[in-house]
Design a protein around this motif. Structure first.
Motif, PDB file in Angstrom:
ATOM      1  N   LYS A  69      12.494  50.405  86.618  1.00 49.41           N
ATOM      2  CA  LYS A  69      11.907  50.593  87.949  1.00 49.41           C
ATOM      3  C   LYS A  69      10.651  49.741  88.121  1.00 49.41           C
ATOM      4  O   LYS A  69      10.458  49.123  89.166  1.00 49.41           O
ATOM      5  CB  LYS A  69      11.584  52.070  88.173  1.00 49.41           C
ATOM      6  CG  LYS A  69      12.779  52.934  88.449  1.00 49.41           C
ATOM      7  CD  LYS A  69      12.424  54.400  88.569  1.00 49.41           C
ATOM      8  CE  LYS A  69      11.316  54.634  89.546  1.00 49.41           C
ATOM      9  NZ  LYS A  69      10.927  56.044  89.653  1.00 49.41           N
ATOM     10  N   MET A  77      10.091  46.821  90.871  1.00 48.62           N
ATOM     11  CA  MET A  77       8.986  46.838  91.840  1.00 48.62           C
ATOM     12  C   MET A  77       8.084  45.622  91.678  1.00 48.62           C
ATOM     13  O   MET A  77       7.610  45.063  92.660  1.00 48.62           O
ATOM     14  CB  MET A  77       8.209  48.149  91.730  1.00 48.62           C
ATOM     15  CG  MET A  77       9.032  49.340  92.214  1.00 48.62           C
ATOM     16  SD  MET A  77       8.160  50.911  92.298  1.00 48.62           S
ATOM     17  CE  MET A  77       7.843  51.243  90.591  1.00 48.62           C
ATOM     18  N   ASP A 137      15.538  44.445 100.879  1.00 47.10           N
ATOM     19  CA  ASP A 137      14.812  45.648 101.301  1.00 47.10           C
ATOM     20  C   ASP A 137      15.762  46.816 101.546  1.00 47.10           C
ATOM     21  O   ASP A 137      15.441  47.960 101.234  1.00 47.10           O
ATOM     22  CB  ASP A 137      14.007  45.376 102.573  1.00 47.10           C
ATOM     23  CG  ASP A 137      12.742  44.583 102.291  1.00 47.10           C
ATOM     24  OD1 ASP A 137      12.316  44.548 101.116  1.00 47.10           O
ATOM     25  OD2 ASP A 137      12.183  44.011 103.243  1.00 47.10           O
ATOM     26  N   THR A 138      16.940  46.513 102.086  1.00 47.38           N
ATOM     27  CA  THR A 138      17.912  47.564 102.405  1.00 47.38           C
ATOM     28  C   THR A 138      18.446  48.239 101.148  1.00 47.38           C
ATOM     29  O   THR A 138      18.619  49.465 101.136  1.00 47.38           O
ATOM     30  CB  THR A 138      19.092  46.956 103.206  1.00 47.38           C
ATOM     31  OG1 THR A 138      18.573  46.342 104.384  1.00 47.38           O
ATOM     32  CG2 THR A 138      20.099  48.003 103.580  1.00 47.38           C
ATOM     33  N   ASP A 186      15.423  50.491  98.038  1.00 47.26           N
ATOM     34  CA  ASP A 186      15.077  51.916  98.033  1.00 47.26           C
ATOM     35  C   ASP A 186      16.208  52.794  97.504  1.00 47.26           C
ATOM     36  O   ASP A 186      15.960  53.676  96.677  1.00 47.26           O
ATOM     37  CB  ASP A 186      14.643  52.369  99.434  1.00 47.26           C
ATOM     38  CG  ASP A 186      13.242  51.881  99.777  1.00 47.26           C
ATOM     39  OD1 ASP A 186      12.454  51.629  98.845  1.00 47.26           O
ATOM     40  OD2 ASP A 186      12.933  51.766 100.981  1.00 47.26           O
ATOM     41  N   LEU A 220      16.256  52.453  93.702  1.00 46.83           N
ATOM     42  CA  LEU A 220      15.174  53.188  93.046  1.00 46.83           C
ATOM     43  C   LEU A 220      15.435  54.695  93.082  1.00 46.83           C
ATOM     44  O   LEU A 220      15.165  55.395  92.104  1.00 46.83           O
ATOM     45  CB  LEU A 220      13.829  52.849  93.698  1.00 46.83           C
ATOM     46  CG  LEU A 220      13.360  51.405  93.490  1.00 46.83           C
ATOM     47  CD1 LEU A 220      12.113  51.117  94.301  1.00 46.83           C
ATOM     48  CD2 LEU A 220      13.130  51.102  92.026  1.00 46.83           C
ATOM     49  N   ARG A 221      15.993  55.190  94.192  1.00 47.31           N
ATOM     50  CA  ARG A 221      16.343  56.624  94.269  1.00 47.31           C
ATOM     51  C   ARG A 221      17.432  56.966  93.256  1.00 47.31           C
ATOM     52  O   ARG A 221      17.381  58.018  92.624  1.00 47.31           O
ATOM     53  CB  ARG A 221      16.794  56.999  95.683  1.00 47.31           C
ATOM     54  CG  ARG A 221      15.642  57.262  96.632  1.00 47.31           C
ATOM     55  CD  ARG A 221      16.101  57.953  97.896  1.00 47.31           C
ATOM     56  NE  ARG A 221      17.122  57.238  98.621  1.00 47.31           N
ATOM     57  CZ  ARG A 221      16.903  56.292  99.529  1.00 47.31           C
ATOM     58  NH1 ARG A 221      15.674  55.958  99.839  1.00 47.31           N
ATOM     59  NH2 ARG A 221      17.906  55.698 100.139  1.00 47.31           N
TER      60      ARG A 221
END
Length: 181
Positions: A63, A67, A109-110, A113, A116-117
């Motif tokens: 992660k 990032m 960007d789509t 997230d 990461l979830r």
């Protein structure tokens, strides 16, 4: 006859002592077997805990690298967009590259997230003991650092993106390389 009775009594006592010793050893063997089983269970539990901790640390490292890379990617995209906007005044086709760059950044960007979830969900499953992932150790990988200044890093596009093949051939023919050392 007296000697024969002593022999029988001695053998009976020896037999009783041997049986008592056998029973004591059997009891000790049972106790040792139980202790061994307990130690094996604790060892297995500790190995599982350490493996879960290692996997959790790997997930957190993944992660962090994602990032960091995303943080390094954003300024590059911004710089490229500005440079391409300036270039589009001279080369109108550069607008296509800018729209491609924007679509790539939007797509990243789509999906970032949800990725990461999903990593967080996998980490939660490992914490609760519902899953243990087999992840290779990546301790040797260095973190990704964003460029310090705009001029620190030169981006090079592949040949198919930078110019067409015929232009490349013409330039190669016009400037022959010297073989002298």
């Amino acid at each position: 006859m007296f000697g024969k009775d002593d022999l029988v009594d001695n053998l009976s006592r020896d037999l009783d002592r041997a049986r008592a010793r056998r029973d004591a050893l059997a009891s000790e063997a049972t106790t040792l077997t139980a202790q061994i089983a307990e130690i094996e269970a604790r060892l297995s539990e500790e190995k599982n805990r350490r493996e879960r901790d290692r996997v959790l640390a790997e997930i957190e490292a993944i992660k962090t690298r994602i990032m960091q890379a995303a943080g390094a990617f954003a300024p590059v995209v911004d710089g490229l967009s500005k440079a391409i906007a300036q270039a589009s005044a001279v080369v109108p086709e550069a607008r296509e590259l800018k729209s491609f760059l924007v679509s790539v950044a939007t797509e990243i960007d789509t999906v970032l997230d949800p990725l990461l979830r999903e990593l967080d969900q996998r980490a939660d499953a490992v914490r609760t003991g519902h899953a243990v992932l087999d992840l290779p150790s990546s301790a040797s990988e260095a973190p990704i650092e964003p460029p310090k200044e705009a001029g620190d890093r030169l981006l090079r596009f592949p040949a198919w993106l930078s110019r067409d093949k015929e232009t490349e051939k013409r330039e190669a023919a016009e400037s022959p390389r010297s073989t002298a050392a």
